[in-house]
Design an enzyme around this catalytic site. Structure first.
Site, short mmCIF file in Angstrom:
data_model
loop_
_atom_site.label_atom_id
_atom_site.label_comp_id
_atom_site.label_asym_id
_atom_site.label_seq_id
_atom_site.Cartn_x
_atom_site.Cartn_y
_atom_site.Cartn_z
N ASP A 83 0.86 -1.19 0.00
CA ASP A 83 0.00 0.00 0.00
C ASP A 83 0.90 1.25 0.00
O ASP A 83 1.85 1.33 0.79
CB ASP A 83 -0.86 -0.05 1.27
N ASP A 277 -9.21 0.21 6.00
CA ASP A 277 -8.33 -0.03 7.14
C ASP A 277 -9.00 0.41 8.44
O ASP A 277 -9.15 -0.37 9.38
CB ASP A 277 -7.00 0.71 6.92
ZN LIG Z 1 -4.58 4.95 0.61
#
Ligand SMILES: [Zn+2]
Length: 354
Positions: A83, A277
């Protein structure tokens, strides 16, 4: 072992009109929660690690954990993705540690704070894409800077996020520039900016078109119908998770995320990867707080971690079902990375941009 590349997974998602949530992990419990949810509903998985996660867990620990998850759940295609890679080294070391996909985020410079020029972004993303493709790994690029249309600010998370005020031309991806970007960089997936930001504090009210610009996604999809689009900062920050945290001693101010129904609308407009997330963090933390409050004599970490895993598993399962990911794991025959490399080399995976 069923490690899959992002490109193969998102091609399958596009052919079958579904989206795939990409959940971040830092530890074993999050990995197990995601895989348990995937197994329960037969969903393919994208697990991603930020640079912060790699620092927290150590590259070798993460690599072995992915290997272990793939072995424990051999029937679930598992994509391991970097990421927000900030430079070539971050992306290449991820691939060396078994990641099948990397994000090269050239929307910010290497410090992961300063908004970069378009030329810088094209140059570094093209370079990472050509290197990754030689070994069959996939590449996600980003055009536009993530941040709030309400405040003009990016939310720094895990050391990543624009610093300073941004204007709407930076915060919203330009559809014509997106075509040029994909053509020049040959990325497999494109992260776009449409008003979402990282963290829990995305919107001060339930978002409408003013502050969550789904119209930008629609416009990009019209010009790039074959490009897999990626929505970052797409936690929904459900009210019930805020309530659990606050009921058991937390003090999170009221906030709003990206509603699941908006993401589902995005999936109809070419969104194939949806980054989540915050929701997973909140699901776990709510349970830590609850156990700490309800059982003050408890000192076994597992008594905190097990309910936390169960809460994250349930959240992941909900997203797999809402995004249409459920039911597809068993339909995918994983193509090895070496074969993907040959397909890149012979040009058969080049993006269609006209
Ligand atoms: Zn991001």
């Amino acid at each position: 072992m069923a490690l899959i590349t992002l490109r193969q997974l998102l091609d399958h998602a596009a052919e079958n009109s579904y989206g795939v949530p990409a959940f971040n992990i830092n530890n074993m419990e999050q990995g197990l929660a995601i895989m348990e949810a995937a197994k329960a509903v037969d969903a393919p998985v994208i697990i991603q690690a930020s640079r912060g996660a790699r620092n927290y867990a150590n590259d070798i620990m993460l690599a072995k954990m992915i290997e272990a998850l793939a072995a424990i759940y051999p029937d679930i295609p598992l994509c391991m993705h970097q990421d927000h890679g900030n430079n070539e080294a971050t992306c290449m070391t991820a691939i060396r540690h078994g990641f099948t996909s990397v994000m090269m985020d050239g929307s910010l410079e290497g410090d992961a704070k300063t908004p970069a020029s378009y030329e810088y972004n094209v140059d570094i993303t093209e370079r990472v894409a050509s290197m990754a493709h030689w070994v069959g790994a996939s590449v996600e690029g980003e055009l536009g800077v993530l941040g709030s249309l309400e405040t003009g600010e990016g939310e720094a998370e895990d050391g990543h996020g624009a610093v300073g005020k941004l204007d709407h031309s930076q915060l919203l991806t330009d559809p014509d520039q997106a075509v040029d970007f994909v053509k020049k960089t040959q990325v497999d997936a494109l992260a776009i900016a449409c008003g979402t930001s990282h963290g829990a504090y995305k919107f001060s009210r339930k978002p409408d078109g003013e502050i969550l610009a789904m119209s930008v996604i629609e416009a990009i999809h019209k010009k790039l119908p074959d490009t897999h689009l990626v929505m970052h900062g797409s936690s929904s920050v459900p009210q019930e998770l805020q309530d659990i945290i606050n009921e058991f001693g937390g003090a999170m101010p009221q906030t709003f995320g990206v509603p699941v129904e908006e993401i589902v609308r995005g999936i109809k407009m070419g969104v194939r990867k949806v980054n989540i997330d915050t929701d997973c963090r909140m699901a776990m933390t709510g349970q830590f707080r609850r156990i700490a409050e309800q059982n003050k004599t408890e000192f076994d970490p597992r008594k905190f971690l097990k309910p936390a895993m169960d809460a994250m598993r349930d959240l992941c399962r909900d997203r797999f079902e809402a995004f249409g990911t459920a039911g597809h794991a068993s339909k995918i025959k994983v193509i090895p990375m070496d074969d993907m490399a040959k397909r890149y080399a012979d040009g058969s995976l080049a993006p269609k941009t006209n």
